[in-house]
Design an enzyme around this catalytic site. Sequence first.
Site, PDB file in Angstrom:
ATOM      1  N   GLU A  40      -1.003  15.809  23.552  1.00  0.00           N
ATOM      2  CA  GLU A  40      -1.391  17.116  22.669  1.00  0.00           C
ATOM      3  C   GLU A  40      -2.556  16.696  21.740  1.00  0.00           C
ATOM      4  O   GLU A  40      -3.628  17.370  21.844  1.00  0.00           O
ATOM      5  CB  GLU A  40      -0.133  17.673  21.520  1.00  0.00           C
ATOM      6  CG  GLU A  40      -0.679  18.765  20.942  1.00  0.00           C
ATOM      7  CD  GLU A  40      -0.659  20.022  21.880  1.00  0.00           C
ATOM      8  OE1 GLU A  40      -1.054  20.979  21.469  1.00  0.00           O
ATOM      9  OE2 GLU A  40      -0.274  20.027  22.896  1.00  0.00           O
ATOM     10  N   ARG A  45      -5.977   4.801  12.798  1.00  0.00           N
ATOM     11  CA  ARG A  45      -6.454   4.211  11.846  1.00  0.00           C
ATOM     12  C   ARG A  45      -6.491   2.706  11.777  1.00  0.00           C
ATOM     13  O   ARG A  45      -5.892   2.242  12.649  1.00  0.00           O
ATOM     14  CB  ARG A  45      -5.900   4.713  10.551  1.00  0.00           C
ATOM     15  CG  ARG A  45      -4.447   4.348  10.314  1.00  0.00           C
ATOM     16  CD  ARG A  45      -4.188   3.198   9.841  1.00  0.00           C
ATOM     17  NE  ARG A  45      -2.861   2.823   9.645  1.00  0.00           N
ATOM     18  CZ  ARG A  45      -2.420   1.831  10.303  1.00  0.00           C
ATOM     19  NH1 ARG A  45      -3.021   1.239  11.366  1.00  0.00           N
ATOM     20  NH2 ARG A  45      -1.172   1.447  10.065  1.00  0.00           N
ATOM     21  N   VAL A  46      -7.339   2.006  10.704  1.00  0.00           N
ATOM     22  CA  VAL A  46      -7.245   0.740  10.546  1.00  0.00           C
ATOM     23  C   VAL A  46      -6.297   0.650   9.036  1.00  0.00           C
ATOM     24  O   VAL A  46      -6.780   1.351   8.286  1.00  0.00           O
ATOM     25  CB  VAL A  46      -8.748   0.028  10.420  1.00  0.00           C
ATOM     26  CG1 VAL A  46      -8.409  -1.358   9.741  1.00  0.00           C
ATOM     27  CG2 VAL A  46      -9.337  -0.007  11.626  1.00  0.00           C
ATOM     28  N   ARG A  58       5.694  -8.773   1.504  1.00  0.00           N
ATOM     29  CA  ARG A  58       6.973  -8.144   2.094  1.00  0.00           C
ATOM     30  C   ARG A  58       7.410  -9.073   2.993  1.00  0.00           C
ATOM     31  O   ARG A  58       8.793  -9.396   3.097  1.00  0.00           O
ATOM     32  CB  ARG A  58       6.890  -6.626   2.158  1.00  0.00           C
ATOM     33  CG  ARG A  58       8.193  -6.066   2.724  1.00  0.00           C
ATOM     34  CD  ARG A  58       8.285  -4.543   2.307  1.00  0.00           C
ATOM     35  NE  ARG A  58       6.921  -3.880   2.750  1.00  0.00           N
ATOM     36  CZ  ARG A  58       6.714  -3.439   3.799  1.00  0.00           C
ATOM     37  NH1 ARG A  58       7.718  -3.696   4.823  1.00  0.00           N
ATOM     38  NH2 ARG A  58       5.633  -3.025   4.119  1.00  0.00           N
ATOM     39  N   HIS A 120       7.374   3.158  19.988  1.00  0.00           N
ATOM     40  CA  HIS A 120       6.391   2.203  19.483  1.00  0.00           C
ATOM     41  C   HIS A 120       5.993   1.226  20.598  1.00  0.00           C
ATOM     42  O   HIS A 120       6.909   0.627  21.335  1.00  0.00           O
ATOM     43  CB  HIS A 120       6.919   1.382  18.219  1.00  0.00           C
ATOM     44  CG  HIS A 120       7.025   2.142  17.070  1.00  0.00           C
ATOM     45  ND1 HIS A 120       6.928   1.684  15.689  1.00  0.00           N
ATOM     46  CD2 HIS A 120       6.986   3.261  17.010  1.00  0.00           C
ATOM     47  CE1 HIS A 120       7.144   2.499  15.061  1.00  0.00           C
ATOM     48  NE2 HIS A 120       7.006   3.762  15.645  1.00  0.00           N
ATOM     49  N   GLU A 139      -0.733  -1.139  17.675  1.00  0.00           N
ATOM     50  CA  GLU A 139       0.340  -0.640  17.671  1.00  0.00           C
ATOM     51  C   GLU A 139      -0.004   0.819  18.095  1.00  0.00           C
ATOM     52  O   GLU A 139      -0.716   1.498  17.462  1.00  0.00           O
ATOM     53  CB  GLU A 139       1.218  -0.665  16.538  1.00  0.00           C
ATOM     54  CG  GLU A 139       2.646   0.289  16.665  1.00  0.00           C
ATOM     55  CD  GLU A 139       3.407   0.036  15.303  1.00  0.00           C
ATOM     56  OE1 GLU A 139       4.295  -0.619  15.247  1.00  0.00           O
ATOM     57  OE2 GLU A 139       2.857   1.064  14.567  1.00  0.00           O
TER      58      GLU A 139
END
Length: 229
Positions: A40, A45-46, A58, A120, A139
């Site tokens: 669609e 983004r970076v 984390r 993913h 990803e």
Amino acid sequence: MAENWRHFLLPYQQAVDELKIKLRGMRKQFQDLNQHAPIEFVTGRVKPVDSIKEKMVRRHIQRDRLEQDMQDIAGLRIMCQFVEDIYQVVDLLRQRSDMTILEERDYITNAKPSGYRSYHIVIEYPVQLVSGEKKLLTEIQVRTLSMNFWATIEHSLNYKYQGDFPNDLSVRLQRAGEAAFKLDNEMSEIREEIQEAQNLFSYGKSNSWSDQENQDHEQADDRGQPGQD
């Protein structure tokens, strides 16, 4: 240090820019053949530096292991109308020779406890730099529009509660996730009717109008933050 981060992230931005062109090109190829396009729209983004630093702490990722251990510095998101389209897109990506799939995680048939659903894919993608070829982890998330709506809301709430949701809110989010997936299943049941209606609706409509509509979606979502840690 800011200059170092800019230099470090530049190849990732190149990867995102190239992949957006290629994936959007796949959609146009289906349209040119007058076939249903499983894609669609596509955004990317970076990962912002602050988000990278937070995840490094984390996940206990060392600076010298960043390229190997953080898979989503470059992130692409492919939006689909139907669940079936997701798996068609995954098959198309498997056939490509310009990327290598390293890992696949199906959170559609195996939803996360929170209710999160998406597919993913972690790929190794080569970018051509003046210093030579550099292979980067990227990803790609493939999801329906309803899955994306749920994930966007959950992502926003996660910032507010830092992942520690009140129990009643967690339950409501889980129910909302199930409702969104039920909607996807209902749309799949009447998929042929929907596609026929869309073909009739778009008959005689200029491609430029349709392309502009998708471009508006993509530009708006490119300002967001694809990714679900």
